[in-house]
Write an enzyme that holds these catalytic residues in place. Structure first.
Site, mmCIF file in Angstrom:
data_model
loop_
_atom_site.group_PDB
_atom_site.id
_atom_site.type_symbol
_atom_site.label_atom_id
_atom_site.label_comp_id
_atom_site.label_asym_id
_atom_site.label_seq_id
_atom_site.Cartn_x
_atom_site.Cartn_y
_atom_site.Cartn_z
ATOM 1 N N HIS B 164 -36.702 -2.897 -24.425
ATOM 2 C CA HIS B 164 -36.224 -4.115 -23.748
ATOM 3 C C HIS B 164 -35.398 -4.959 -24.719
ATOM 4 C CE1 HIS B 164 -36.853 -7.637 -20.910
ATOM 5 N NE2 HIS B 164 -36.493 -8.260 -22.027
ATOM 6 N N GLU B 165 -35.931 -5.187 -25.914
ATOM 7 C CA GLU B 165 -35.239 -6.047 -26.884
ATOM 8 C C GLU B 165 -33.925 -5.425 -27.352
ATOM 9 O OE1 GLU B 165 -36.033 -8.969 -27.026
ATOM 10 O OE2 GLU B 165 -38.018 -8.782 -26.131
ATOM 11 N N HIS B 168 -31.144 -5.827 -24.911
ATOM 12 C CA HIS B 168 -30.457 -7.127 -24.913
ATOM 13 C C HIS B 168 -29.219 -7.070 -25.820
ATOM 14 C CE1 HIS B 168 -32.688 -9.657 -22.271
ATOM 15 N NE2 HIS B 168 -33.824 -9.562 -22.932
ATOM 16 N N TYR B 179 -27.124 -15.981 -19.609
ATOM 17 C CA TYR B 179 -28.588 -15.922 -19.557
ATOM 18 C C TYR B 179 -29.146 -17.062 -18.725
ATOM 19 C CZ TYR B 179 -33.010 -14.210 -21.488
ATOM 20 O OH TYR B 179 -34.251 -13.633 -21.673
ATOM 21 N N GLU B 188 -32.119 -9.678 -17.769
ATOM 22 C CA GLU B 188 -33.518 -9.335 -17.987
ATOM 23 C C GLU B 188 -33.883 -7.987 -17.364
ATOM 24 O OE1 GLU B 188 -36.355 -10.229 -19.543
ATOM 25 O OE2 GLU B 188 -34.794 -11.189 -20.698
ATOM 26 N N ASP B 261 -37.475 -21.548 -17.816
ATOM 27 C CA ASP B 261 -37.169 -20.139 -18.078
ATOM 28 C C ASP B 261 -35.717 -19.808 -17.699
ATOM 29 O OD1 ASP B 261 -37.556 -17.427 -18.733
ATOM 30 O OD2 ASP B 261 -38.308 -16.946 -16.718
ATOM 31 N N HIS B 266 -37.050 -14.432 -16.195
ATOM 32 C CA HIS B 266 -38.123 -13.434 -16.333
ATOM 33 C C HIS B 266 -38.955 -13.311 -15.060
ATOM 34 C CE1 HIS B 266 -37.241 -14.386 -20.585
ATOM 35 N NE2 HIS B 266 -37.530 -13.124 -20.782
HETATM 36 ZN ZN LIG Z 1 -35.622 -10.073 -22.216
#
Ligand SMILES: [Zn+2]
Lengths: 111, 351
Positions: B164-165, B168, B179, B188, B261, B266
């Site tokens: 996931h990271e 990005h 974002y 996301e 958020d 998310h």
């Molecule tokens: Zn993320």
């Protein structure tokens, strides 16, 4: 990051719970996206709290456009008749912001 | 057969070799050395049917894992570099292996050489902060906390989180989706999609044997929950007295409007996450092969930074048509997927 500093409107001033000094801290975002919040409504040491609030640079919060999954801190300080709010990215949560947030987390009720 | 990372001095010697039996290897070494920038490559040697030496070049990761020692200072101290043997610290090895698995998916399945497509080094920091309940991408590196031990354990413990990271970073270079709000939720979701595919590819799972969970095992045993998110059934990953219930919507009718958020990036990612799951499930087999390929093609298709769900859905349909044909099963699956989460694309009527 959205930042606002405004004088309280009709909803913010007057009697009821809104007339007391209160500070709300909401942590949102993060990989998990699970929000947490803490709140204080101090009376005894109000002067100390007001000094901590006033030490924060409410009108000039930095941005962090490159970060993904970091926390965002929404901080609301209600000092009737004034309401100050700021949305502070995690990487900017330093100095007086950090001191204020850590103090609220330390003594505040967790919601 | 020998596979390994070839040090530069050996590449230089190979490149100069005039021995006929080393001709292929010399050519491959010369090709590697011609790159202007330092570049890692994997050189694989084998013998063909006529006992000639065959040398093959493929991309290889360049990982450096650093230790934050419980502070918030980045990058911390490098503790394991590319090719170094495993260390005693599990978080370091998990980060190293997870970045390797993510590199492998992008390189072997989509022929992408790292985050930027040009072999960008993969830099990670573990043991960030004290009891830090998070992992993030700061624009340059992946950063992992140890968790508080009460709710969260180590954030390196799942390939899906590491994938996931890193994704990005891929999205930053490939599409630059902002974002916030719908483009942020897509940003996301893309990280969840490829994070899940990293795990599925590493474990050779099919759409039916995969968990479709993001961050499985991150919670401690005290938490009533299996993971951070479920792509298959958004909103069902946890339901805990302290944490509350997983707030992810499973369809567009339940899109969550919030200022926190970054507009619920998310939270609303559950909608495109499930669209991907539905597409993959309908196509069957290995999700990284066709559904993943369509999403990867879409990521590279020139998305606007402000792309919303409907425009992204239309772009996946266009990507599927370009690769598999307009009347293909893949296009039908993509359209059914978006319809299944209530997102209407190109005049399709959402279910
Ligand atoms: Zn993320």
């Amino acid at each position: 990051m959205a930042t606002s500093q405004r004088d309280a409107g009709p909803d913010d001033a007057g009697g009821g719970p809104g007339s007391r000094l209160s500070i709300l801290v909401v942590r949102s975002g993060g990989l998990a996206g699970i929000s947490q919040q803490w709140q204080v409504e101090p009376d005894a040491d109000a002067e100390d709290w007001i000094a901590m609030v006033q030490a924060c640079p409410w009108g000039s919060v930095g941005r962090d456009d490159a970060a993904r999954d970091r926390f965002t801190w929404r901080i609301e300080a209600r000092m009737p008749p004034r309401l100050r709010t700021a949305s502070v990215p995690e990487s900017e949560l330093v100095g007086p912001w950090r001191a204020l947030v850590e103090r609220v987390q330390e003594v505040g009720a967790r919601g | 057969m020998f596979t390994g990372i070839v040090p530069p001095y050996l590449l230089a010697r190979l490149a100069q070799s005039e021995a006929p039996e080393l001709h292929d290897a010399a050519m491959a070494a010369q090709k590697t050395l011609r790159h202007d920038e330092p570049r890692r490559a994997r050189l694989t040697f084998s013998l063909d049917a006529d006992h000639r030496l065959v040398a093959e070049l493929s991309d290889a990761p360049n990982r450096t894992i650093s230790d934050g020692h419980g502070t918030e200072a980045l990058p911390g101290t490098p503790v394991r570099r590319e090719g170094d043997p495993a260390v005693k610290d599990a978080a370091v090895n998990e980060a190293y292996d997870g970045l390797g698995a993510t590199f492998a998916l992008y390189s072997e399945v989509y022929a992408r050489n790292s985050i930027d497509g040009k072999g960008l080094p993969l830099d990670g920091t573990v043991h960030y902060g004290t009891g830090y309940d998070n992992a993030f991408w700061n624009g340059e590196r992946m950063v992992f906390g140890d968790g508080d031990g009460q709710v969260f354990g180590r954030f390196t413990s799942s390939f899906t989180v590491i994938g996931h990271e890193l994704t990005h970073g891929v999205t930053q270079y490939a599409a630059g989706l902002i974002y916030k709000d719908q483009p942020g939720a897509l940003n996301e979701s893309i990280s969840d999609v490829f994070g899940s595919l990293v795990e599925q590819y590493a474990k050779k799972q099919t759409v039916t044997t995969a968990s479709w969970l993001i961050g499985e095992g991150l919670f401690t045993k005290k938490v009533k929950g299996v993971a951070l998110r479920s792509m298959k059934a958004p909103g069902t990953a946890y339901d805990d007295p302290q944490l509350g219930k997983d707030p992810q919507p499973a369809d567009f009718a339940h899109y969550v409007q919030t200022a926190d958020d970054d507009g619920g990036v998310h939270i609303n990612s559950g909608i495109p996450n499930r669209a991907f799951y539905l597409v993959a499930h309908r196509l069957g087999g290995h999700a990284w092969e066709r559904a993943g390929r369509i999403w990867y093609d879409t990521l590279l298709s020139g998305l606007k930074p402000t792309t919303g769900f409907a425009a992204f859905g239309a772009a996946t349909a266009a990507a599927a048509a370009a690769r598999y044909g307009g009347s293909s099963a893949e296009v039908a699956a993509v359209r059914a997927g978006w319809s299944g989460v209530g997102v209407a694309i190109d005049g399709d009527v959402a279910a």
